[in-house]
Design an enzyme around this catalytic site. Structure first.
Site, short mmCIF file in Angstrom:
data_model
loop_
_atom_site.label_atom_id
_atom_site.label_comp_id
_atom_site.label_asym_id
_atom_site.label_seq_id
_atom_site.Cartn_x
_atom_site.Cartn_y
_atom_site.Cartn_z
N GLY A 7 -67.65 -4.00 110.18
CA GLY A 7 -68.84 -3.84 111.01
C GLY A 7 -69.12 -5.15 111.71
N GLN A 58 -74.10 -11.29 116.04
CA GLN A 58 -73.03 -12.06 115.43
C GLN A 58 -72.06 -12.66 116.45
OE1 GLN A 58 -72.15 -8.82 112.38
NE2 GLN A 58 -71.61 -10.71 111.30
N CYS A 111 -70.26 -11.04 104.66
CA CYS A 111 -70.62 -11.01 106.08
C CYS A 111 -69.72 -11.97 106.85
CB CYS A 111 -72.09 -11.43 106.24
SG CYS A 111 -72.67 -11.45 107.93
N LEU A 112 -69.26 -11.54 108.01
CA LEU A 112 -68.38 -12.40 108.83
C LEU A 112 -69.10 -13.68 109.26
CD1 LEU A 112 -66.65 -9.68 111.04
CD2 LEU A 112 -65.76 -10.81 108.99
N HIS A 145 -76.43 -2.67 106.55
CA HIS A 145 -76.07 -4.09 106.68
C HIS A 145 -76.08 -4.49 108.16
CE1 HIS A 145 -73.77 -7.79 105.52
NE2 HIS A 145 -73.42 -7.70 106.81
N GLU A 146 -75.44 -3.70 109.01
CA GLU A 146 -75.38 -4.04 110.44
C GLU A 146 -76.74 -3.89 111.11
OE1 GLU A 146 -72.85 -5.64 111.45
OE2 GLU A 146 -71.67 -5.17 109.67
N HIS A 192 -78.80 -6.90 110.81
CA HIS A 192 -78.48 -7.95 111.79
C HIS A 192 -79.32 -7.84 113.05
CE1 HIS A 192 -75.29 -10.36 110.14
NE2 HIS A 192 -74.59 -9.30 109.78
#
Length: 188
Positions: free
Chosen positions: A44, A49, A96-97, A138-139, A142
């Site tokens: 995701g 991000q 998380c990235l 989660h996304e 963001h």
């Protein structure tokens, strides 16, 4: 085009993202986001991000072959609104990235009912469960300016403080392009 992923500590990750005007052309940005996400081995990626404070995120859970409900879970979410979260709370390790090399347990509800536009500006309203719901939550966080570490207890956050600061400074090993908010200060 592979874009740099914004690291922990950048203000864009803490802002509530702006709604996108309907029918805004997004196909090139979405393609770049998928290329960026795949390059970083993510499932995701939200627009903040990559430094864009807009209400857009993508998912592709198809790589999680052990999760049969994710077989067709490659989706684009534009201007999503979570209408309801239901079911039992379940805890699972998340990463998380934007926060590489840190994984912690996060508790979330097992179902999410969401309204969103897809990449063709078709409106959908659907309930997702299990891992699909977790990825969405989660996304979605963001685009609301929330990171998974924000859910951690204060003691755990204090224990991670130096690791998080190092990520902000670029003192972390990653195999994908990143933009570090404090990297210039770290070199001074």
């Amino acid at each position: 085009m592979i874009l740099p992923i914004v690291a922990y500590g950048d203000n864009v990750l803490k802002k509530k993202a702006e709604e996108i005007p309907v029918n805004t052309p997004l196909s090139e940005l979405i393609a770049d986001m998928y290329e960026t996400m795949y390059n970083a081995h993510g499932i995701g990626l939200a627009a903040p991000q990559i430094g864009k404070s807009i209400r857009l995120f993508i998912t592709d859970g198809t790589v999680l072959e052990e999760e049969p409900e994710l077989k067709d879970f490659k989706k684009v979410f534009i201007n999503p609104i979570i209408l309801e979260e239901t079911g039992d709370i379940w805890t699972m390790e998340e990463g998380c990235l934007s926060i590489p090399n840190i994984r912690e347990n996060v508790s979330r509800k097992e179902n999410v009912h969401i309204r969103y536009y897809d990449e063709n500006w078709v409106l959908h309203e659907k309930t997702y469960s299990g891992m699909a719901a977790r990825i969405i939550q989660h996304e979605y966080d963001h685009i609301e300016g929330i990171l998974f570490v924000d859910y951690l207890p204060p003691l755990k956050k204090r224990m991670l403080k130096n690791k998080l600061l190092n990520i902000s400074k670029g003192i972390v090993e990653v195999e994908y392009r990143m933009r570090f908010p404090m990297a210039a200060k770290a070199r001074v």
